[in-house]
Design a protein around this motif. Sequence first.
Motif, short mmCIF file in Angstrom:
data_model
loop_
_atom_site.label_atom_id
_atom_site.label_comp_id
_atom_site.label_asym_id
_atom_site.label_seq_id
_atom_site.Cartn_x
_atom_site.Cartn_y
_atom_site.Cartn_z
N LEU A 1 45.30 39.39 45.38
CA LEU A 1 47.08 39.98 45.30
C LEU A 1 46.26 41.30 45.55
O LEU A 1 45.65 41.98 45.07
N ARG A 2 46.99 41.56 46.86
CA ARG A 2 46.83 42.82 47.42
C ARG A 2 47.97 43.62 47.34
O ARG A 2 49.19 43.38 47.74
N VAL A 3 48.08 44.71 46.78
CA VAL A 3 48.93 45.95 45.99
C VAL A 3 49.28 46.83 46.89
O VAL A 3 48.06 47.94 46.76
N LEU A 4 50.48 47.65 47.24
CA LEU A 4 50.40 49.23 47.67
C LEU A 4 51.08 49.27 46.71
O LEU A 4 52.23 49.93 46.43
N VAL B 1 44.29 47.44 45.85
CA VAL B 1 45.12 48.16 45.66
C VAL B 1 44.92 49.35 46.19
O VAL B 1 43.59 49.41 47.07
N ARG B 2 45.81 49.85 47.32
CA ARG B 2 45.69 51.40 48.11
C ARG B 2 46.44 51.50 47.40
O ARG B 2 47.83 51.59 46.84
N PHE C 1 45.18 47.07 55.50
CA PHE C 1 44.81 45.57 54.04
C PHE C 1 45.98 45.76 54.38
O PHE C 1 47.98 46.31 54.24
N ALA C 2 46.97 44.72 54.27
CA ALA C 2 47.60 43.53 54.47
C ALA C 2 48.42 43.36 53.21
O ALA C 2 48.55 42.51 52.61
#
Length: 390
Positions: free
Chosen positions: A2-5, A38-39, A109-110
């Motif tokens: 899971l990629r979270v902004l 996370v970014r 970072f998608a």
Amino acid sequence: MLRVLTLATLFPDATRPNFGVFVERQTLGLAGLGDVEVRVVAPVGLPPFPASLAARYRALSALPAAETWKGLSVERPRFVNLPLTGGRFHAPLLARRLRPLLTRIRAQFAFDVIDAEFFFPDGPAAIALGKAFGVPVSIKARGADIHHWGHASATAAQVRAAGQAADGLLAVSRSMADDILATGIDRPVRVHRTGIDRTRFGGVDRAVARARLGIAAPLVVSLGALIARKGHRIVLDAVAALPGVHLWIVGGGPDRAALAARIADLGIGDRVRLCGSLPHDDLPDLLAAADVMALASSSEGLANAWVEALASGTPIVIPDAGAAREVVTTRAAGRIATRDSAAFAQAIAAVLSQAADPVATRATVDAYSWERNARELRDHLGALVNRYSG
């Protein structure tokens, strides 16, 4: 994965290490999970020239545009806050500033989801960005973002529209969720409580902490920004009516001079200390050493100072605001008092007169942990992504 902004106008920096420290801690917990990346985008609002030349804005202007902060990749884009507009243009100006930045971030970072950590201006800006990049958006309510911006004439409509458009809504307490609904946002809201670092809060012996800080008399701590909404003047006047009781007021802000003048007028300078802002790392000793943590805020969501005091074994005295009734559930937790000095004096005296029971006090916040906070946030955001892509 899971990629979270994470979008957070409330986030610490080198000039404001305590600013949104609870958002920082939550984000560190989320990033620490093995299946999440996370970014962080932590925008910095600045007024136009020449107001931007003021000392506090010069310090913010000097912050790095991007840095690694405690292991987190953090971008700090500047955006324009127009003064004397009631915040009307904050969100659209923020969204306009962030769109090219997120385009650059997304190439590397998608991100799957945007996690807006304050309802305004983060929320409306996140909704616009979520539509632009085709990802779901979660918005979290913490307190003033709903209590002020959600009702102010210049911004209430933006808050309502963002709440209605969000894919998911979070609130720090059940009462905060009810406050979201009271703005006219008719959507389910998930309660997502704060955490407590139990390696720091609750692990300090009271006698040792008092000796370390040189405290012998009964001590009340009032912890929060020195602004009228936090009610330090009420606590100050209450302690003035309690002979032999000392007060330490911890925080910085524009009310410092007025509080200093009031201390002088009351002639209690020998019992009251204006401590200024303290590093968050200094709070475990202070809260463990205190007999009472009293905070007379006119509004709160779920103040971290409440749960950190309780986790330290220190009862609290607070008004019936926000989630007060969700944390002051027993006598060991403290008292809820009318927001005036006489009622606060009576409540503080009642807590001081009862036998201290740190174990029972700490037990009132057993359900709060950063580990649970991180897991719940991951599950919430992951579910939004699954629904959105399904």
